[in-house]
Scaffold this motif. Structure first.
Motif, PDB file in Angstrom:
ATOM      1  N   ASP A  35      52.740  -1.962  72.161  1.00  0.00           N
ATOM      2  CA  ASP A  35      51.505  -2.503  71.608  1.00  0.00           C
ATOM      3  C   ASP A  35      50.348  -1.861  72.383  1.00  0.00           C
ATOM      4  O   ASP A  35      49.936  -0.747  72.084  1.00  0.00           O
ATOM      5  N   THR A  36      49.845  -2.522  73.420  1.00  0.00           N
ATOM      6  CA  THR A  36      48.786  -1.903  74.220  1.00  0.00           C
ATOM      7  C   THR A  36      49.333  -0.799  75.138  1.00  0.00           C
ATOM      8  O   THR A  36      48.595   0.076  75.571  1.00  0.00           O
ATOM      9  N   GLY A  37      50.621  -0.876  75.429  1.00  0.00           N
ATOM     10  CA  GLY A  37      51.249   0.106  76.316  1.00  0.00           C
ATOM     11  C   GLY A  37      51.278  -0.339  77.771  1.00  0.00           C
ATOM     12  O   GLY A  37      51.867   0.315  78.622  1.00  0.00           O
ATOM     13  N   THR A  42      52.767  -2.900  79.342  1.00  0.00           N
ATOM     14  CA  THR A  42      54.075  -3.264  79.890  1.00  0.00           C
ATOM     15  C   THR A  42      54.881  -2.014  80.226  1.00  0.00           C
ATOM     16  O   THR A  42      55.441  -1.881  81.321  1.00  0.00           O
ATOM     17  N   LYS A  57      52.371   0.451  67.752  1.00  0.00           N
ATOM     18  CA  LYS A  57      51.095   0.133  67.093  1.00  0.00           C
ATOM     19  C   LYS A  57      50.029   1.017  67.739  1.00  0.00           C
ATOM     20  O   LYS A  57      49.359   0.582  68.685  1.00  0.00           O
ATOM     21  N   VAL A  77      54.499  -8.695  64.129  1.00  0.00           N
ATOM     22  CA  VAL A  77      55.741  -8.554  63.371  1.00  0.00           C
ATOM     23  C   VAL A  77      56.892  -9.295  64.047  1.00  0.00           C
ATOM     24  O   VAL A  77      56.853  -9.569  65.246  1.00  0.00           O
TER      25      VAL A  77
END
Ligand code: IMP
Ligand code: MG
Length: 185
Positions: free
Chosen positions: A107-109, A111, A135, A157
């Motif tokens: 997602d944001t990257g 993690t 994403k 999702v």
């Protein structure tokens, strides 16, 4: 009627498309690691589990698997804080090994950027990343991703490993949540 149906806005990726893509990713990994004498798939719990078990059935180079569990504070209502906690660490020394991280979604990257830094500090021979979903419009941290199953729009999702408040991970497809029917945080 199964209760999750009312939470579905649309099926983004159906079972056939998912399985075909997972097989294609396996083929790509087989080609890329055909000369490697060692491969360790590092699955990120819990979301990556279904992807891992399907993907590894298409990986024909000898490989071992291991698991990590991480949670990232602040994800959800606000942007990820960047503070990541290790809930379960690898059981083995990874120095000199070829690692492939198997993740459900980037997602944001945040993690994965943290996880990547942590594992690189342990001196593996190589480290690549394989994610089922990405994403790109949400990315805050630029991380190199070697294998991407599908790029998806900025929608929440669930299914195929991904949860809706810990439920519905077993669904064989990826569905987008209907925001009107499901209040997320
Ligand atoms: P990141 O640090 O923002 O890249 O967050 C990645 C983590 O957030 C993933 O590993 C998932 O656990 C979770 N996540 C992000 N987007 C979704 C989604 O649409 N559905 C379910 N989990 C998600
Ligand atoms: Mg995850």
């Amino acid at each position: 009627m199964q209760s999750y149906l009312r939470f579905i806005e649309e099926i983004l990726i159906d079972e056939d498309r998912l399985q075909q893509r997972v097989e294609a990713l396996g083929a790509q990994i087989n080609a890329d690691y055909s000369h490697a004498t060692d491969l360790l798939l590092v699955c990120v719990l819990k979301g990556g589990v279904l992807f891992l078990t399907d993907l590894m059935r298409h990986i024909h180079v000898p490989h071992a698997i291991d698991f990590m569990a991480i949670s990232s504070y602040g994800a959800g209502a606000r942007e990820t804080s960047g503070i990541v906690r290790i809930d379960l660490d690898l059981k083995q020394n990874i120095e000199g090994r070829n690692l492939l991280i198997v993740e459900d979604i980037i997602d944001t990257g945040t993690t994965l950027a943290y996880l990547r830094r942590l594992l690189l500090a342990r001196n593996p021979a190589s480290l690549k990343i394989c994610t089922l979903l990405s994403k790109p419009s949400r990315r805050l941290t630029d991380i190199p991703v070697d294998y991407i199953g599908f790029e998806i729009p900025d929608k929440f999702v669930f299914g195929y490993g991904l949860d809706l408040d810990e439920l519905y991970r077993s669904l064989p497809f990826i569905a987008a949540v209907n925001p009107g029917m499901y209040a997320h945080e």
